[in-house]
Design a protein around this motif. Structure first.
Motif, PDB file in Angstrom:
ATOM      1  N   LYS A   7       0.056 -12.691  -2.596  1.00  0.00           N
ATOM      2  CA  LYS A   7       1.474 -12.527  -2.279  1.00  0.00           C
ATOM      3  C   LYS A   7       2.109 -11.495  -3.200  1.00  0.00           C
ATOM      4  O   LYS A   7       2.878 -10.627  -2.751  1.00  0.00           O
ATOM      5  N   LEU A  54       0.763  -6.032   7.053  1.00  0.00           N
ATOM      6  CA  LEU A  54       1.736  -6.558   6.085  1.00  0.00           C
ATOM      7  C   LEU A  54       3.063  -6.814   6.796  1.00  0.00           C
ATOM      8  O   LEU A  54       3.586  -5.934   7.478  1.00  0.00           O
ATOM      9  N   GLN A  58      -1.990 -11.164   6.683  1.00  0.00           N
ATOM     10  CA  GLN A  58      -2.505 -11.635   5.410  1.00  0.00           C
ATOM     11  C   GLN A  58      -2.663 -13.158   5.328  1.00  0.00           C
ATOM     12  O   GLN A  58      -3.174 -13.663   4.338  1.00  0.00           O
ATOM     13  N   ARG A  85      -7.413  -7.680   1.792  1.00  0.00           N
ATOM     14  CA  ARG A  85      -6.655  -8.931   1.649  1.00  0.00           C
ATOM     15  C   ARG A  85      -5.952  -8.925   0.305  1.00  0.00           C
ATOM     16  O   ARG A  85      -6.563  -8.618  -0.720  1.00  0.00           O
ATOM     17  N   LEU A  86      -4.684  -9.298   0.306  1.00  0.00           N
ATOM     18  CA  LEU A  86      -3.874  -9.203  -0.902  1.00  0.00           C
ATOM     19  C   LEU A  86      -3.221 -10.544  -1.222  1.00  0.00           C
ATOM     20  O   LEU A  86      -2.896 -11.319  -0.328  1.00  0.00           O
ATOM     21  N   GLU A 136       0.586  -9.016  -4.780  1.00  0.00           N
ATOM     22  CA  GLU A 136       0.064  -7.687  -4.436  1.00  0.00           C
ATOM     23  C   GLU A 136       0.712  -7.161  -3.161  1.00  0.00           C
ATOM     24  O   GLU A 136       0.982  -5.954  -3.051  1.00  0.00           O
ATOM     25  N   GLN A 137       0.967  -8.051  -2.213  1.00  0.00           N
ATOM     26  CA  GLN A 137       1.644  -7.629  -0.981  1.00  0.00           C
ATOM     27  C   GLN A 137       3.022  -7.048  -1.283  1.00  0.00           C
ATOM     28  O   GLN A 137       3.375  -5.964  -0.798  1.00  0.00           O
TER      29      GLN A 137
END
Length: 230
Positions: A51, A77, A160, A48-49, A53-54
């Protein structure tokens, strides 16, 4: 100018304990043979990231020289949400009960990569817990076995969004929609040879001759262990 085969951007967001280590071993051999860029992340425990990190990860993936195949344990993603070109996704899942069994023994005894692997992975696990019979664990409702996380697979396809991690119809329906729109193939580990043949047909510039490589004696020996380890 070199004309690249389509698709030339592939992401394998591999689900844990679904035979992915065997597939990654195959990919390393295939990348050398077919000259595509394989990038396999060494981050295994962050699916899980945020925003930020995405966006960082999607930009890093997009900057890999094409053709490429990127693989990591990470929930789906949505590149287009951030106006980045969406790659083609592939994945492999397995029967949720089999996955639970695999994970149960993996936490206790590691895998083929080293006899002491389990001690590194779960150093705080006491002996009576490590050698707990799985039938006792289930029948006596130990916490580990009373909530076996059968929902675990769905967020890999849902994405996510925080609601993707809440078991329910919304997450399931969103996962199904993403599979239809963004995944070229979602294979089943119990039918792995057929999945590999289909990957060869759909992505020949990545997977040509994959079944012969898979059936080679050395890889078969490793792959048997991998069903419990990956």
């Amino acid at each position: 100018m070199q004309v690249l085969p389509f698709p030339s951007q592939v992401v394998y967001n591999r689900v844990g304990k679904c035979g992915s280590r065997t597939v990654v071993i195959l990919l390393r051999l295939l990348a050398e043979r077919h000259q595509f860029n394989l990038v396999s992340s060494d981050i295994h425990n962050k699916t899980r990231l945020t925003k930020h990190e995405q966006v960082d990860l999607m930009r890093n993936i997009s900057n890999i020289p094409q053709p490429f195949l990127y693989t990591r344990h990470v929930h789906f993603l949505n590149f287009t949400r951030f106006r980045i070109e969406q790659p083609v996704y592939i994945n492999i899942i397995r029967d949720p009960i089999n996955r639970f069994l695999s994970n149960y023994f993996f936490r206790r005894f590691g895998d083929w990569r080293g006899e002491q692997n389990h001690l590194i992975r779960t150093p705080g696990m006491k002996g009576d817990e490590r050698y707990l019979d799985i039938n006792v664990c289930i029948l006596e409702n130990y916490p580990e076995c009373s909530n076996p996380r059968l929902f675990y697979i769905i967020p890999y396809f849902c994405g996510q969004h925080p609601q993707c991690r809440e078991p329910g119809v919304w997450a399931l329906e969103r996962a199904k929609q993403n599979v239809l729109e963004n995944f070229l193939i979602v294979g089943i580990l119990e039918e792995l040879e057929d999945v590999l043949l289909l990957l060869e047909r759909l992505l020949p510039h990545y997977f040509t001759d994959v079944l012969n490589i898979y059936k080679s004696p050395g890889l078969q020996e490793d792959g048997e262990h991998d069903w419990h380890g990956a």
